[in-house]
Design a protein around this motif. Sequence first.
Motif, PDB file in Angstrom:
ATOM      1  N   PRO A 176     -42.554 -43.753   3.106  1.00 55.04           N
ATOM      2  CA  PRO A 176     -42.548 -44.965   3.936  1.00 55.04           C
ATOM      3  C   PRO A 176     -42.737 -46.264   3.154  1.00 55.04           C
ATOM      4  CG  PRO A 176     -43.886 -43.246   4.942  1.00 55.04           C
ATOM      5  CD  PRO A 176     -43.543 -42.770   3.563  1.00 55.04           C
ATOM      6  N   ALA A 177     -43.333 -46.202   1.974  1.00 52.78           N
ATOM      7  CA  ALA A 177     -43.560 -47.408   1.184  1.00 52.78           C
ATOM      8  C   ALA A 177     -42.253 -48.098   0.807  1.00 52.78           C
ATOM      9  CB  ALA A 177     -44.348 -47.072  -0.078  1.00 52.78           C
ATOM     10  N   LEU A 178     -41.130 -47.357   0.876  1.00 51.72           N
ATOM     11  CA  LEU A 178     -39.836 -47.936   0.508  1.00 51.72           C
ATOM     12  C   LEU A 178     -39.103 -48.550   1.703  1.00 51.72           C
ATOM     13  CD1 LEU A 178     -38.553 -45.220  -2.000  1.00 51.72           C
ATOM     14  CD2 LEU A 178     -39.806 -47.328  -2.475  1.00 51.72           C
ATOM     15  N   ARG A 179     -39.711 -48.552   2.867  1.00 52.89           N
ATOM     16  CA  ARG A 179     -39.059 -49.099   4.059  1.00 52.89           C
ATOM     17  C   ARG A 179     -38.606 -50.556   3.895  1.00 52.89           C
ATOM     18  NH1 ARG A 179     -38.953 -46.863   8.882  1.00 52.89           N
ATOM     19  NH2 ARG A 179     -40.694 -45.475   8.355  1.00 52.89           N
ATOM     20  N   PRO A 180     -39.411 -51.424   3.239  1.00 51.94           N
ATOM     21  CA  PRO A 180     -38.990 -52.828   3.114  1.00 51.94           C
ATOM     22  C   PRO A 180     -37.669 -53.030   2.351  1.00 51.94           C
ATOM     23  CG  PRO A 180     -41.335 -52.639   2.721  1.00 51.94           C
ATOM     24  CD  PRO A 180     -40.798 -51.243   2.774  1.00 51.94           C
ATOM     25  N   ILE A 181     -37.271 -52.062   1.499  1.00 50.01           N
ATOM     26  CA  ILE A 181     -36.006 -52.236   0.773  1.00 50.01           C
ATOM     27  C   ILE A 181     -34.940 -51.253   1.265  1.00 50.01           C
ATOM     28  CG2 ILE A 181     -37.108 -53.164  -1.308  1.00 50.01           C
ATOM     29  CD1 ILE A 181     -36.687 -50.381  -2.622  1.00 50.01           C
ATOM     30  N   ALA A 182     -35.206 -50.572   2.367  1.00 54.69           N
ATOM     31  CA  ALA A 182     -34.279 -49.547   2.859  1.00 54.69           C
ATOM     32  C   ALA A 182     -32.888 -50.113   3.118  1.00 54.69           C
ATOM     33  CB  ALA A 182     -34.830 -48.907   4.124  1.00 54.69           C
ATOM     34  N   ILE A 187     -52.605 -50.904  -1.834  1.00 54.46           N
ATOM     35  CA  ILE A 187     -51.713 -51.923  -1.265  1.00 54.46           C
ATOM     36  C   ILE A 187     -50.295 -51.379  -1.158  1.00 54.46           C
ATOM     37  CG2 ILE A 187     -50.743 -54.231  -1.608  1.00 54.46           C
ATOM     38  CD1 ILE A 187     -53.234 -54.889  -3.270  1.00 54.46           C
ATOM     39  N   VAL A 188     -49.858 -50.688  -2.199  1.00 53.97           N
ATOM     40  CA  VAL A 188     -48.475 -50.225  -2.275  1.00 53.97           C
ATOM     41  C   VAL A 188     -48.227 -49.009  -1.381  1.00 53.97           C
ATOM     42  CG1 VAL A 188     -46.715 -49.281  -3.824  1.00 53.97           C
ATOM     43  CG2 VAL A 188     -48.203 -51.145  -4.603  1.00 53.97           C
ATOM     44  N   GLY A 189     -49.114 -48.020  -1.473  1.00 53.74           N
ATOM     45  CA  GLY A 189     -48.978 -46.818  -0.658  1.00 53.74           C
ATOM     46  C   GLY A 189     -47.896 -45.857  -1.109  1.00 53.74           C
ATOM     47  N   LEU A 190     -47.437 -45.964  -2.350  1.00 61.79           N
ATOM     48  CA  LEU A 190     -46.386 -45.089  -2.867  1.00 61.79           C
ATOM     49  C   LEU A 190     -46.992 -43.747  -3.287  1.00 61.79           C
ATOM     50  CD1 LEU A 190     -43.279 -45.303  -3.573  1.00 61.79           C
ATOM     51  CD2 LEU A 190     -44.015 -45.801  -5.914  1.00 61.79           C
ATOM     52  N   ARG A 191     -46.360 -42.640  -2.908  1.00 60.30           N
ATOM     53  CA  ARG A 191     -46.888 -41.314  -3.230  1.00 60.30           C
ATOM     54  C   ARG A 191     -46.140 -40.649  -4.374  1.00 60.30           C
ATOM     55  NH1 ARG A 191     -46.784 -37.314   0.082  1.00 60.30           N
ATOM     56  NH2 ARG A 191     -48.866 -36.532  -0.389  1.00 60.30           N
ATOM     57  N   ARG A 194     -41.359 -57.056  -7.998  1.00 62.19           N
ATOM     58  CA  ARG A 194     -41.224 -57.785  -6.725  1.00 62.19           C
ATOM     59  C   ARG A 194     -40.014 -57.303  -5.946  1.00 62.19           C
ATOM     60  NH1 ARG A 194     -42.672 -62.115 -10.138  1.00 62.19           N
ATOM     61  NH2 ARG A 194     -40.502 -62.798 -10.327  1.00 62.19           N
ATOM     62  N   GLU A 195     -38.931 -56.990  -6.640  1.00 60.79           N
ATOM     63  CA  GLU A 195     -37.717 -56.507  -5.983  1.00 60.79           C
ATOM     64  C   GLU A 195     -37.946 -55.124  -5.364  1.00 60.79           C
ATOM     65  OE1 GLU A 195     -33.941 -56.158  -4.521  1.00 60.79           O
ATOM     66  OE2 GLU A 195     -34.838 -57.961  -5.399  1.00 60.79           O
ATOM     67  N   LEU A 196     -38.712 -54.284  -6.038  1.00 66.23           N
ATOM     68  CA  LEU A 196     -38.977 -52.937  -5.538  1.00 66.23           C
ATOM     69  C   LEU A 196     -40.038 -52.926  -4.438  1.00 66.23           C
ATOM     70  CD1 LEU A 196     -39.041 -51.096  -8.982  1.00 66.23           C
ATOM     71  CD2 LEU A 196     -37.270 -50.863  -7.236  1.00 66.23           C
ATOM     72  N   LEU A 197     -40.997 -53.851  -4.534  1.00 66.95           N
ATOM     73  CA  LEU A 197     -42.111 -53.909  -3.582  1.00 66.95           C
ATOM     74  C   LEU A 197     -42.250 -55.326  -3.025  1.00 66.95           C
ATOM     75  CD1 LEU A 197     -44.670 -51.936  -5.791  1.00 66.95           C
ATOM     76  CD2 LEU A 197     -43.419 -51.020  -3.828  1.00 66.95           C
ATOM     77  N   PRO A 198     -41.276 -55.770  -2.246  1.00 71.13           N
ATOM     78  CA  PRO A 198     -41.256 -57.180  -1.828  1.00 71.13           C
ATOM     79  C   PRO A 198     -42.427 -57.592  -0.942  1.00 71.13           C
ATOM     80  CG  PRO A 198     -39.605 -55.908  -0.628  1.00 71.13           C
ATOM     81  CD  PRO A 198     -40.136 -55.015  -1.707  1.00 71.13           C
ATOM     82  N   GLU A 199     -43.105 -56.648  -0.280  1.00 72.70           N
ATOM     83  CA  GLU A 199     -44.191 -56.994   0.638  1.00 72.70           C
ATOM     84  C   GLU A 199     -45.567 -56.596   0.106  1.00 72.70           C
ATOM     85  OE1 GLU A 199     -43.326 -55.324   4.451  1.00 72.70           O
ATOM     86  OE2 GLU A 199     -41.367 -56.308   4.623  1.00 72.70           O
TER      87      GLU A 199
END
Length: 419
Positions: free
Chosen positions: A177-183, A286-290, A338-343
């Motif tokens: 789900p952490a990748l939703r902002p760039i989906a 903050i990121v939540g990447l697994r 920033r591009e990978l994790l914009p939020e």
Amino acid sequence: MKIVIVGCGLIGVTTAYSLRQRGHDVTVLERAEGPAREASFANGGMLTAGMCQPWNGPGSWRILLRSLVRSDTALQLRLSVLPRLMRWGTCFLRNSTAAAFERNCRSNLRLALHSLEAMHALREQAQVEFGRAARGSLGVFRDREAWRSACRETVQLFSDGLVARRLTVAELVELEPALRPIAHKLSGAIHYLSDEVGDAQRFCEALAKVARALGVDFRFGSNVRGLEMHRGRVAAVITENERFVADRYVIAAGAYSTALLKDAGIRLPVQPAKGYSVTFKEANSIVGLRRPMIDHDLHAVLVPFEDGSVRTAGTAEFAGFDSSLKPARVRNLLALTRELLPEAQLNEGSAIPWCGLRPSSPDGVAIIGATPVENLWVNSGHGHLGWTLAAGSARLFTSLLSGDAPDIDPNPYSLKRFS
């Protein structure tokens, strides 16, 4: 046998442990004050069989040409090193054909799978802790045709033992789900199920401690000046203060292996390629990447560690032995983050930048085994895959030096292939 190893990064320390397990008397010489202080210190952290492609894929020459006038390309070539790279670079380009690239991919994959198996055995045997997580890794794609092509290539590697599955964007976001902002920018992904992540520097510290308890003699702060030759053999390794005599000598000094082997009249085709990373401590809340991921279009790796830190790594800069941090390359990595994790709202001011000189062979495949000098051996040239290939390379190397039958075909990794 009495064995002297030069170098105590990932390759040196795993080789020392493996040789000691086989019963050899091992001394390790390292100029730094501890293990893994150079190219192994803050690497991407991924143990990845799934993404073990060499850098010199078809079309890589275009990227290198663009890099002469741009600072944001994945591969960077500095004009000042062109004369030194002519012979190596010719071989690099010769290995960027589709057929050579596929052959070298398969060689890396076979060693990577062997290495993951060897790492599991080593971990159980030595009981080392290094923040391991085994959730696989994600290769994500923005370009639809690139994704489809990668899926086809992945299927072709199933017969070699690769385990992976194709993911649509919806499946990717459900898994991560952490990748939703760039989906909305992505076309698809591949989930490499056998891949792992871990802190390479922490691993080296822990394994060196175990190896020392087993009897390996680590000499940190020992700056090797060269090899003393006598009648076509190595007679000793010379440091600033001592002379070390052994039955076999092993050069596992990363990019610096080339200069040492030159003392013995051996041309080792290994050149330094500077890799960069930035690490954000306590950022994964903050990121939540697994899972670690690589954005194939941006050529950037994003890795979450079990201690809560997040690391972005990427780029390969051919700039000789210049180990200085270039602000432009660090800024580029921060922009990629920033591009990978914009939020994510990461504190860029707290990011810890690092760079290291990766020892790169011109075909992107490691060089493991004997040299033309009878008592001189080499384990180097792993490029960006040192963490992935370390345990398997050490096992293969130990089999060859000890006269045992190796578990995999050693020929693709022999120095003889460059003859």
